[in-house]
Design a protein around this motif. Structure first.
Motif, mmCIF file in Angstrom:
data_model
loop_
_atom_site.group_PDB
_atom_site.id
_atom_site.type_symbol
_atom_site.label_atom_id
_atom_site.label_comp_id
_atom_site.label_asym_id
_atom_site.label_seq_id
_atom_site.Cartn_x
_atom_site.Cartn_y
_atom_site.Cartn_z
ATOM 1 N N TRP A 112 15.800 -30.659 5.622
ATOM 2 C CA TRP A 112 15.023 -29.406 5.592
ATOM 3 C C TRP A 112 13.714 -29.605 4.848
ATOM 4 O O TRP A 112 12.669 -29.071 5.244
ATOM 5 C CB TRP A 112 15.838 -28.283 4.946
ATOM 6 C CG TRP A 112 16.828 -27.669 5.881
ATOM 7 C CD1 TRP A 112 18.194 -27.638 5.743
ATOM 8 C CD2 TRP A 112 16.551 -27.010 7.129
ATOM 9 N NE1 TRP A 112 18.765 -27.010 6.820
ATOM 10 C CE2 TRP A 112 17.788 -26.609 7.684
ATOM 11 C CE3 TRP A 112 15.380 -26.731 7.822
ATOM 12 C CZ2 TRP A 112 17.870 -25.935 8.909
ATOM 13 C CZ3 TRP A 112 15.473 -26.064 9.044
ATOM 14 C CH2 TRP A 112 16.710 -25.671 9.571
ATOM 15 N N ASP A 113 13.756 -30.352 3.737
ATOM 16 C CA ASP A 113 12.526 -30.599 2.973
ATOM 17 C C ASP A 113 11.524 -31.357 3.849
ATOM 18 O O ASP A 113 10.340 -31.014 3.910
ATOM 19 C CB ASP A 113 12.862 -31.399 1.707
ATOM 20 C CG ASP A 113 11.668 -31.537 0.767
ATOM 21 O OD1 ASP A 113 10.907 -30.557 0.620
ATOM 22 O OD2 ASP A 113 11.495 -32.624 0.184
ATOM 23 N N LEU A 114 12.030 -32.350 4.556
ATOM 24 C CA LEU A 114 11.182 -33.161 5.437
ATOM 25 C C LEU A 114 10.626 -32.299 6.574
ATOM 26 O O LEU A 114 9.421 -32.364 6.896
ATOM 27 C CB LEU A 114 12.016 -34.333 5.987
ATOM 28 C CG LEU A 114 11.387 -35.336 6.932
ATOM 29 C CD1 LEU A 114 10.044 -35.834 6.432
ATOM 30 C CD2 LEU A 114 12.323 -36.525 7.124
ATOM 31 N N THR A 115 11.466 -31.476 7.175
ATOM 32 C CA THR A 115 11.013 -30.617 8.274
ATOM 33 C C THR A 115 9.944 -29.636 7.797
ATOM 34 O O THR A 115 8.915 -29.441 8.455
ATOM 35 C CB THR A 115 12.220 -29.840 8.868
ATOM 36 O OG1 THR A 115 13.151 -30.782 9.379
ATOM 37 C CG2 THR A 115 11.784 -28.915 9.983
ATOM 38 N N GLY A 116 10.191 -29.022 6.633
ATOM 39 C CA GLY A 116 9.214 -28.081 6.081
ATOM 40 C C GLY A 116 7.867 -28.747 5.845
ATOM 41 O O GLY A 116 6.815 -28.191 6.175
ATOM 42 N N LYS A 117 7.913 -29.970 5.295
ATOM 43 C CA LYS A 117 6.659 -30.694 5.056
ATOM 44 C C LYS A 117 5.972 -31.038 6.372
ATOM 45 O O LYS A 117 4.745 -30.985 6.488
ATOM 46 C CB LYS A 117 6.938 -31.975 4.254
ATOM 47 C CG LYS A 117 7.260 -31.717 2.787
ATOM 48 C CD LYS A 117 7.723 -33.013 2.120
ATOM 49 C CE LYS A 117 8.001 -32.815 0.641
ATOM 50 N NZ LYS A 117 8.748 -33.960 0.075
ATOM 51 N N ALA A 118 6.774 -31.384 7.386
ATOM 52 C CA ALA A 118 6.194 -31.800 8.673
ATOM 53 C C ALA A 118 5.492 -30.642 9.381
ATOM 54 O O ALA A 118 4.467 -30.839 10.031
ATOM 55 C CB ALA A 118 7.289 -32.376 9.575
ATOM 56 N N VAL A 119 6.041 -29.424 9.268
ATOM 57 C CA VAL A 119 5.424 -28.284 9.963
ATOM 58 C C VAL A 119 4.605 -27.400 9.030
ATOM 59 O O VAL A 119 4.025 -26.402 9.455
ATOM 60 C CB VAL A 119 6.487 -27.423 10.717
ATOM 61 C CG1 VAL A 119 7.219 -28.254 11.748
ATOM 62 C CG2 VAL A 119 7.471 -26.774 9.753
ATOM 63 N N GLY A 120 4.566 -27.771 7.732
ATOM 64 C CA GLY A 120 3.726 -27.033 6.783
ATOM 65 C C GLY A 120 4.266 -25.675 6.396
ATOM 66 O O GLY A 120 3.496 -24.758 6.119
#
Ligand code: MG
Length: 395
Positions: A112-120
């Motif tokens: 989730w942390d990675l996904t959030g960073k990827a989509v801002g």
């Protein structure tokens, strides 16, 4: 909402959805409350996601390693699909509870942390958006007895920090009044000691500060009923696990005997673990530990299931600011959030140092960050000082 709309248009439209692959996974243990496992999932695009699983995680590192073959090369943005794949692959390896689900939780949170960073976007946005801007937190007091010489000072510190709720432990395996070191039937004197702890805290705390009491799932049904009854005058926020959590009928038996609200669930795993507690009306409040129950989306699903029974959720939480903020994203996104645990009153200096953002508290509440992902970065210099010896590190 304009921010979400913009992000959707520019980042995750079918034409612009980030194309990432999982490249590497690393983990370490730190010595804080228990020995939580911190895990990082690195993408091929230079960004990584940070997750944390909780103190039952002895052995989580090895289980995380066993998932590498499944995860490497996969798109990290398909969080739930990857989670379901790992869970179903592990059905014959203990994927119903325990260490397996704990390790799975750490990985899910990192995804989730990675996904959030990827989509801002902050994680709460990916979980449906936020219902509240700041999260109410209760302090695990680390004191509860009038014979503790530090009690007055510690309680004053808790009140000064702005907490609106406190939890104490009243079970005591070392009570000199015990007749038997194995059997957990409490005698009259032991029960007197337990009730006096609640009485002492109620005397010391301001009226508008709620009090919860934990029995750590040790006692038998008869003891549990007596204690729950005698605690009724203190109007507790809850009585936690007066009997072990695994016998749902026993928990219901206690609940039906008292007006004291019963809370349970820090060692219950997945939706499947919470289903009978809710169906049998065995609890007033559920308390999944989000860092071991299956992760952020699983916690949201459990909250939604509980909401259908009009049962609130007060997550168990003993992890670092990173795991705590991850929990806050869930607490922000669910309708039936009650209060979140915090267990660092005796380790405040490390708490404030653990992430580069510093102390995430604001007068006993945690404002939910709007930064992408979980929104916090580990202060590696500080955390390396409490790294478990002979464990790997991220660099
Ligand atoms: Mg507990």
């Amino acid at each position: 909402m304009p921010g979400l709309s913009h992000a959707l248009q520019t980042a995750v439209s079918p034409y612009r959805r980030p194309k990432l692959k999982i490249k590497e996974i690393k983990w370490t243990y730190v010595r804080t409350h228990g020995n939580p496992c911190h895990v990082r999932i690195y993408s091929d695009q230079g960004i990584y996601g940070q997750g944390e699983c909780t103190d039952s995680a002895q052995g989580a590192g090895a289980i995380i390693d066993s998932f590498k073959r499944t995860l490497y090369g996969q798109d990290p943005l398909n969080v739930d699909a990857l989670w379901e794949r790992m869970r179903t692959m592990g059905i014959f390896a203990g994927a119903q509870s325990g260490q397996f689900v704990t390790a799975l939780s750490g990985l899910e949170i990192a995804l989730w942390d990675l996904t959030g960073k990827a989509v801002g976007l902050p994680v709460y946005q990916l979980l449906g958006g936020k219902m509240r801007d700041k999260i109410r937190v209760y302090c695990d007091s680390a004191t509860e007895s009038r014979t503790d010489p530090r009690a007055k000072e510690t309680i004053q510190k808790i009140v000064d920090l702005g907490f609106t709720a406190v939890k104490i432990d009243i079970d005591n395996g070392l009570d000199p009044a015990r007749f038997d070191r194995v059997n957990w039937t409490a005698n009259n004197v032991e029960i007197e000691h337990m009730v006096d702890k609640a009485a002492f805290m109620r005397e010391m705390l301001p009226k508008n500060v709620d009090l919860a009491v934990d029995m750590h799932g040790r006692y038998d049904v008869g003891t549990a009923k007596r204690v729950a009854k005698e605690l009724e005058p203190f109007k507790l926020m809850w009585l936690e696990e007066p009997v072990p959590a695994e016998n749902v009928d026993a928990m219901r038996d206690v609940r039906e005997s008292t007006h004291t609200p019963i809370c349970c669930g820090e060692n219950v795993f997945l939706r499947h673990g919470f289903r009978p507690l809710l169906e049998k009306r065995a609890v007033d409040i559920i308390m999944p530990d989000i860092q071991k129950v299956g992760g952020l989306l699983e916690a949201r699903k459990i909250a939604d299931m509980a909401h259908a029974y009009y049962v609130p959720m007060a997550p168990h939480c003993v992890v670092s600011p990173i795991g705590t903020m991850a929990s806050c994203h869930v607490c922000a996104a669910i309708p039936n959030f009650l209060v979140l645990e915090w267990h660092w009153i005796q380790n405040l200096a490390l708490w404030k140092d653990f992430v580069k953002e510093g102390d995430i508290f604001e007068k006993g509440w945690i404002p939910v960050t709007d930064r992408p992902g979980i929104g916090l970065e580990m202060n590696e210099e500080a955390v390396r000082k409490v790294q478990m010896p002979n464990t790997p590190w991220f660099s």
